[in-house]
Design a protein around this motif. Structure first.
Motif, mmCIF file in Angstrom:
data_model
loop_
_atom_site.group_PDB
_atom_site.id
_atom_site.type_symbol
_atom_site.label_atom_id
_atom_site.label_comp_id
_atom_site.label_asym_id
_atom_site.label_seq_id
_atom_site.Cartn_x
_atom_site.Cartn_y
_atom_site.Cartn_z
ATOM 1 N N THR A 68 -69.931 -68.585 -35.458
ATOM 2 C CA THR A 68 -69.188 -67.846 -34.591
ATOM 3 C C THR A 68 -67.963 -67.126 -35.488
ATOM 4 N N PHE A 69 -67.509 -67.918 -36.575
ATOM 5 C CA PHE A 69 -66.494 -67.013 -37.286
ATOM 6 C C PHE A 69 -67.039 -65.935 -37.901
ATOM 7 N N ASN A 70 -68.251 -65.706 -38.493
ATOM 8 C CA ASN A 70 -68.542 -64.663 -39.103
ATOM 9 C C ASN A 70 -68.829 -63.487 -38.108
ATOM 10 N N GLN A 71 -69.060 -63.840 -36.847
ATOM 11 C CA GLN A 71 -69.403 -62.733 -35.987
ATOM 12 C C GLN A 71 -67.751 -62.243 -35.337
ATOM 13 N N LYS A 72 -67.006 -63.273 -35.010
ATOM 14 C CA LYS A 72 -65.738 -63.083 -34.508
ATOM 15 C C LYS A 72 -64.556 -63.910 -34.963
ATOM 16 N N PRO A 73 -64.074 -63.719 -36.120
ATOM 17 C CA PRO A 73 -62.909 -64.449 -36.438
ATOM 18 C C PRO A 73 -61.696 -64.575 -35.787
ATOM 19 N N TYR A 74 -61.622 -63.855 -34.544
ATOM 20 C CA TYR A 74 -60.396 -64.075 -33.790
ATOM 21 C C TYR A 74 -61.005 -64.209 -32.566
ATOM 22 N N PRO A 75 -61.415 -65.378 -32.132
ATOM 23 C CA PRO A 75 -61.990 -65.661 -30.779
ATOM 24 C C PRO A 75 -60.922 -65.694 -29.751
ATOM 25 N N GLY A 76 -61.186 -65.210 -28.580
ATOM 26 C CA GLY A 76 -60.315 -65.574 -27.550
ATOM 27 C C GLY A 76 -60.076 -66.892 -26.855
ATOM 28 N N HIS A 77 -59.440 -67.035 -25.722
ATOM 29 C CA HIS A 77 -59.385 -68.419 -25.714
ATOM 30 C C HIS A 77 -60.680 -68.931 -24.652
ATOM 31 N N ALA A 78 -61.441 -68.019 -23.984
ATOM 32 C CA ALA A 78 -62.584 -68.505 -23.401
ATOM 33 C C ALA A 78 -63.492 -68.783 -24.506
ATOM 34 N N THR A 79 -63.689 -68.230 -25.686
ATOM 35 C CA THR A 79 -64.648 -68.258 -26.808
ATOM 36 C C THR A 79 -64.418 -69.632 -27.016
ATOM 37 N N LYS A 80 -62.986 -69.961 -27.372
ATOM 38 C CA LYS A 80 -62.576 -71.465 -27.888
ATOM 39 C C LYS A 80 -62.837 -72.349 -26.988
ATOM 40 N N GLN A 81 -62.755 -72.230 -25.716
ATOM 41 C CA GLN A 81 -63.188 -73.283 -24.823
ATOM 42 C C GLN A 81 -64.586 -73.466 -24.663
ATOM 43 N N LYS A 82 -65.380 -72.475 -24.798
ATOM 44 C CA LYS A 82 -66.750 -72.563 -24.815
ATOM 45 C C LYS A 82 -67.402 -73.027 -26.034
ATOM 46 N N LEU A 83 -66.668 -73.051 -27.004
ATOM 47 C CA LEU A 83 -67.187 -73.689 -28.393
ATOM 48 C C LEU A 83 -66.801 -75.113 -28.399
ATOM 49 N N ALA A 84 -65.681 -75.469 -27.602
ATOM 50 C CA ALA A 84 -65.328 -76.596 -27.633
ATOM 51 C C ALA A 84 -66.368 -77.634 -26.950
ATOM 52 N N LEU A 85 -66.620 -76.898 -25.569
ATOM 53 C CA LEU A 85 -67.965 -77.424 -24.997
ATOM 54 C C LEU A 85 -68.932 -77.813 -25.955
ATOM 55 N N GLU A 86 -69.422 -76.631 -26.292
ATOM 56 C CA GLU A 86 -70.695 -76.798 -27.148
ATOM 57 C C GLU A 86 -70.796 -77.643 -28.294
ATOM 58 N N ILE A 87 -69.915 -77.841 -29.040
ATOM 59 C CA ILE A 87 -69.933 -78.934 -30.246
ATOM 60 C C ILE A 87 -69.004 -79.952 -29.910
ATOM 61 N N ASN A 88 -68.687 -80.197 -28.767
ATOM 62 C CA ASN A 88 -67.794 -81.484 -28.214
ATOM 63 C C ASN A 88 -66.748 -81.650 -28.994
ATOM 64 N N ALA A 89 -65.941 -80.969 -29.303
ATOM 65 C CA ALA A 89 -64.471 -81.102 -29.965
ATOM 66 C C ALA A 89 -63.564 -80.657 -29.228
ATOM 67 N N GLU A 90 -62.127 -80.815 -29.432
ATOM 68 C CA GLU A 90 -60.981 -80.513 -28.713
ATOM 69 C C GLU A 90 -60.703 -78.942 -29.118
ATOM 70 N N GLU A 91 -60.483 -78.312 -28.191
ATOM 71 C CA GLU A 91 -60.153 -77.093 -28.357
ATOM 72 C C GLU A 91 -58.784 -76.921 -29.332
ATOM 73 N N SER A 92 -57.978 -77.574 -29.544
ATOM 74 C CA SER A 92 -56.951 -77.221 -30.338
ATOM 75 C C SER A 92 -57.394 -77.589 -31.668
ATOM 76 N N ARG A 93 -58.486 -78.287 -32.028
ATOM 77 C CA ARG A 93 -59.103 -78.776 -33.165
ATOM 78 C C ARG A 93 -59.818 -77.432 -33.615
ATOM 79 N N ILE A 94 -60.229 -76.762 -32.739
ATOM 80 C CA ILE A 94 -61.146 -75.427 -33.012
ATOM 81 C C ILE A 94 -60.066 -74.239 -33.475
ATOM 82 N N GLN A 95 -59.094 -74.238 -32.748
ATOM 83 C CA GLN A 95 -58.001 -73.176 -33.036
ATOM 84 C C GLN A 95 -57.340 -73.421 -34.407
ATOM 85 N N ILE A 96 -57.219 -74.524 -34.733
ATOM 86 C CA ILE A 96 -56.839 -74.981 -36.180
ATOM 87 C C ILE A 96 -57.469 -74.521 -37.267
#
Length: 178
Positions: free
Chosen positions: A33-61
């Motif tokens: 995801t980073f290689n495609q979009k190094p600045y993901p928006g909030h929706a992307t981060k939320q989706k990622l959080a669901l997909e990999i089962n991690a907290e969204e704040s950890r993904i943001q960090i």
DNA sequence: CATCTAACCTATTCAAGGC
DNA sequence: GCCTTGAATAGGTTAGATG
């Protein structure tokens, strides 16, 4: 008294959250995801959080750290970075994605703010336990509590620079024991 | 112990909402 | 229109895991 590390003392006393260990599968998705979009928006981060089962704040960090590492590498090794990545697109309109999709602004009630401010006066550098307890108490995610403290501290510093003396009266530290 | 990197920090900027 | 302030950024520091 020669050394003055006031911030260090604060930081040393507080407690960090447990270090997250991402699995290989999680990292694969994050990096992809980073290689495609190094600045993901909030929706992307939320989706990622669901997909990999991690907290969204950890993904943001994770994205913050990843961008910092990349820009650091680019500074130290400018030639290798050029070769490996086709950096065609300029980094000017890079915000267009992120700013279009921000997290909705949290609206704190006055009672929530009272609790936060009281806690801030008690300790402006709360550890993970304090932050989580506070979050539960006022009913907002812990990540919002952390951001609130960050903003509060930054603005206090900025204000202190502007008016070095007058702030002390406003703060009304009841006791800063050495 | 050296290295890597999650967690955390400050400083600054963007932007929503109130006046 | 400006001000306050939550959200996001860059860039630097601290500390937990691992070889």
């Amino acid at each position: 008294m020669a050394q003055n590390n006031s911030a260090n003392n604060m930081i040393a006393t507080h407690q960090r959250r447990n270090r997250t260990k991402f699995t290989a599968d999680q990292l694969k998705i994050l990096i992809n995801t980073f290689n495609q979009k190094p600045y993901p928006g909030h929706a992307t981060k939320q989706k990622l959080a669901l997909e990999i089962n991690a907290e969204e704040s950890r993904i943001q960090i994770w994205f913050q750290n990843r961008r910092a590492r990349q820009s650091f590498q680019r500074r130290t090794e400018p030639e290798q970075a050029l070769e490996s990545s086709q950096a065609h697109r300029q980094h000017l309109p890079v915000e267009s994605q992120a700013t279009l999709d921000r997290r909705c602004r949290t609206c704190y009630t006055s009672s929530q703010l009272r609790t936060l401010i009281k806690a801030f006066k008690n300790n402006p550098y709360p550890g993970i336990d304090s932050r989580e307890q506070l979050a539960k108490e006022i009913g907002v995610p812990e990540s919002r509590v952390q951001v609130w403290f960050q903003n509060r501290r930054s603005r206090l510093f900025a204000q202190r620079k502007r008016e070095p003396d007058e702030i002390l009266e406003q703060i009304q530290d009841e006791g800063q024991n050495p």
